[in-house]
Design a protein around this motif. Sequence first.
Motif, mmCIF file in Angstrom:
data_model
loop_
_atom_site.group_PDB
_atom_site.id
_atom_site.type_symbol
_atom_site.label_atom_id
_atom_site.label_comp_id
_atom_site.label_asym_id
_atom_site.label_seq_id
_atom_site.Cartn_x
_atom_site.Cartn_y
_atom_site.Cartn_z
ATOM 1 N N ASN A 15 -45.295 -61.421 -0.541
ATOM 2 C CA ASN A 15 -43.904 -61.124 -0.238
ATOM 3 C C ASN A 15 -43.560 -59.659 -0.527
ATOM 4 O OD1 ASN A 15 -41.264 -62.234 0.632
ATOM 5 N ND2 ASN A 15 -40.627 -61.541 -1.398
ATOM 6 N N ARG A 16 -44.165 -59.102 -1.580
ATOM 7 C CA ARG A 16 -43.874 -57.710 -1.924
ATOM 8 C C ARG A 16 -44.322 -56.751 -0.828
ATOM 9 N NH1 ARG A 16 -45.864 -54.689 -7.507
ATOM 10 N NH2 ARG A 16 -44.847 -52.673 -7.096
ATOM 11 N N LEU A 17 -45.548 -56.932 -0.322
ATOM 12 C CA LEU A 17 -46.042 -56.060 0.737
ATOM 13 C C LEU A 17 -45.246 -56.277 2.019
ATOM 14 C CD1 LEU A 17 -47.932 -53.973 1.879
ATOM 15 C CD2 LEU A 17 -49.682 -55.747 2.148
ATOM 16 N N LEU A 18 -44.960 -57.525 2.345
ATOM 17 C CA LEU A 18 -44.182 -57.801 3.550
ATOM 18 C C LEU A 18 -42.810 -57.138 3.473
ATOM 19 C CD1 LEU A 18 -43.721 -59.202 6.252
ATOM 20 C CD2 LEU A 18 -42.973 -61.227 4.979
ATOM 21 N N THR A 23 -38.768 -53.290 5.197
ATOM 22 C CA THR A 23 -37.759 -52.309 4.799
ATOM 23 C C THR A 23 -38.052 -50.927 5.356
ATOM 24 O OG1 THR A 23 -37.338 -53.534 2.757
ATOM 25 C CG2 THR A 23 -36.616 -51.244 2.818
ATOM 26 N N ARG A 24 -39.307 -50.506 5.284
ATOM 27 C CA ARG A 24 -39.665 -49.127 5.651
ATOM 28 C C ARG A 24 -40.006 -48.960 7.133
ATOM 29 N NH1 ARG A 24 -40.438 -45.605 1.400
ATOM 30 N NH2 ARG A 24 -39.705 -46.552 -0.529
ATOM 31 N N PHE A 25 -40.451 -50.035 7.791
ATOM 32 C CA PHE A 25 -40.911 -49.904 9.166
ATOM 33 C C PHE A 25 -40.195 -50.830 10.143
ATOM 34 C CE2 PHE A 25 -44.483 -48.376 6.617
ATOM 35 C CZ PHE A 25 -44.771 -47.172 7.255
ATOM 36 N N ARG A 197 -48.052 -43.731 3.475
ATOM 37 C CA ARG A 197 -47.797 -43.311 2.099
ATOM 38 C C ARG A 197 -46.792 -44.208 1.394
ATOM 39 N NH1 ARG A 197 -47.404 -36.656 2.491
ATOM 40 N NH2 ARG A 197 -49.510 -36.313 3.308
ATOM 41 N N VAL A 198 -46.066 -45.023 2.146
ATOM 42 C CA VAL A 198 -45.023 -45.858 1.522
ATOM 43 C C VAL A 198 -45.429 -47.317 1.356
ATOM 44 C CG1 VAL A 198 -43.131 -44.353 2.187
ATOM 45 C CG2 VAL A 198 -43.855 -46.149 3.765
ATOM 46 N N CYS A 199 -46.302 -47.814 2.210
ATOM 47 C CA CYS A 199 -46.855 -49.166 2.088
ATOM 48 C C CYS A 199 -48.348 -49.062 2.436
ATOM 49 C CB CYS A 199 -46.207 -50.151 3.059
ATOM 50 S SG CYS A 199 -44.402 -50.169 3.081
ATOM 51 N N PRO A 200 -49.223 -49.845 1.792
ATOM 52 C CA PRO A 200 -50.662 -49.726 2.068
ATOM 53 C C PRO A 200 -51.077 -50.416 3.371
ATOM 54 C CG PRO A 200 -50.292 -51.407 0.420
ATOM 55 C CD PRO A 200 -48.946 -50.797 0.698
ATOM 56 N N ILE A 201 -50.649 -49.817 4.494
ATOM 57 C CA ILE A 201 -50.908 -50.405 5.814
ATOM 58 C C ILE A 201 -51.255 -49.321 6.816
ATOM 59 C CG2 ILE A 201 -49.458 -52.465 5.542
ATOM 60 C CD1 ILE A 201 -47.812 -50.039 7.627
ATOM 61 N N ASP A 202 -51.820 -49.758 7.955
ATOM 62 C CA ASP A 202 -51.969 -48.943 9.147
ATOM 63 C C ASP A 202 -51.073 -49.549 10.227
ATOM 64 O OD1 ASP A 202 -54.147 -47.638 7.788
ATOM 65 O OD2 ASP A 202 -55.442 -49.291 8.442
ATOM 66 N N THR A 203 -50.666 -48.734 11.211
ATOM 67 C CA THR A 203 -49.780 -49.253 12.262
ATOM 68 C C THR A 203 -50.487 -49.228 13.614
ATOM 69 O OG1 THR A 203 -48.740 -47.058 12.511
ATOM 70 C CG2 THR A 203 -47.681 -48.642 11.040
ATOM 71 N N ASN A 204 -50.165 -50.214 14.445
ATOM 72 C CA ASN A 204 -50.907 -50.475 15.673
ATOM 73 C C ASN A 204 -49.993 -50.884 16.817
ATOM 74 O OD1 ASN A 204 -53.921 -50.886 14.517
ATOM 75 N ND2 ASN A 204 -52.473 -51.821 13.111
ATOM 76 N N LEU A 205 -50.474 -50.648 18.019
ATOM 77 C CA LEU A 205 -49.915 -51.231 19.231
ATOM 78 C C LEU A 205 -51.015 -52.007 19.937
ATOM 79 C CD1 LEU A 205 -47.887 -48.227 20.721
ATOM 80 C CD2 LEU A 205 -46.924 -50.338 19.762
ATOM 81 N N ILE A 206 -50.689 -53.191 20.455
ATOM 82 C CA ILE A 206 -51.669 -53.966 21.214
ATOM 83 C C ILE A 206 -51.045 -54.485 22.512
ATOM 84 C CG2 ILE A 206 -52.898 -54.660 19.119
ATOM 85 C CD1 ILE A 206 -51.771 -57.488 19.509
ATOM 86 N N ASP A 207 -51.896 -54.685 23.481
ATOM 87 C CA ASP A 207 -51.514 -55.263 24.760
ATOM 88 C C ASP A 207 -51.062 -56.718 24.544
ATOM 89 O OD1 ASP A 207 -51.961 -56.674 27.379
ATOM 90 O OD2 ASP A 207 -52.712 -54.699 27.985
#
Length: 215
Positions: A15-18, A23-25, A197-207
Amino acid sequence: MAYVWGVDSASPVDNRLLQCVLTRFGKPLFWGRYLSTVPRAASGLTRAEIAFLHRQNIKVLPIYNAFRSAVGYGNGKTVAREAVRYALRLGISRGTYLFANIEHYFRIDEGWIRAWVDTIRMSGYKPGIYHDPIRGQFSKAFCSAVKKDARVRRETVLWSAQPEITTTGPRNAPAFAPNRPPCRGNVWAWQYGRDSRVCPIDTNLIDSRLYNQLF
């Protein structure tokens, strides 16, 4: 063509990461996660984590990364079988795309790619490959595999790591424009932002065609 925004992470989704991502994205519609634990690299997906994501109406994009070399048909077959074993153990439905994680510094050849595609196909899952089309050996190996077996091009979904721009939410995501190998391929996913830098994630786009066949 419709494109869908989502994220991937080496860390488990709780829940914390989600809440950090929300909130940030914004709301991700899918979340890429690793099928098995690799020490100092990634925590493995669990059934509880899958259930948590599904309760949020977030699909799972499964990634297998418990290997460091992608050379040889026999090796590719072994790695693919392990990926399938983990997917089945987690209850991931057949028909879902399973992605091999190929980093730019890996040794890789066309035999390994053909084995991954053949073995995943025969298992009832669908083959995907995360790759860097610019740095490293992937593009040459993939195009060689396509020349030997046209099914590699037709059946494999490619997830490009280039170009790397910046992490964003869905509202200010870039237009879908991933780099591609020099031969034809189904580049249906793009990791355009790494290591937020704000959450330990990468961001993506998919078809949307890929999104419809995630778990």
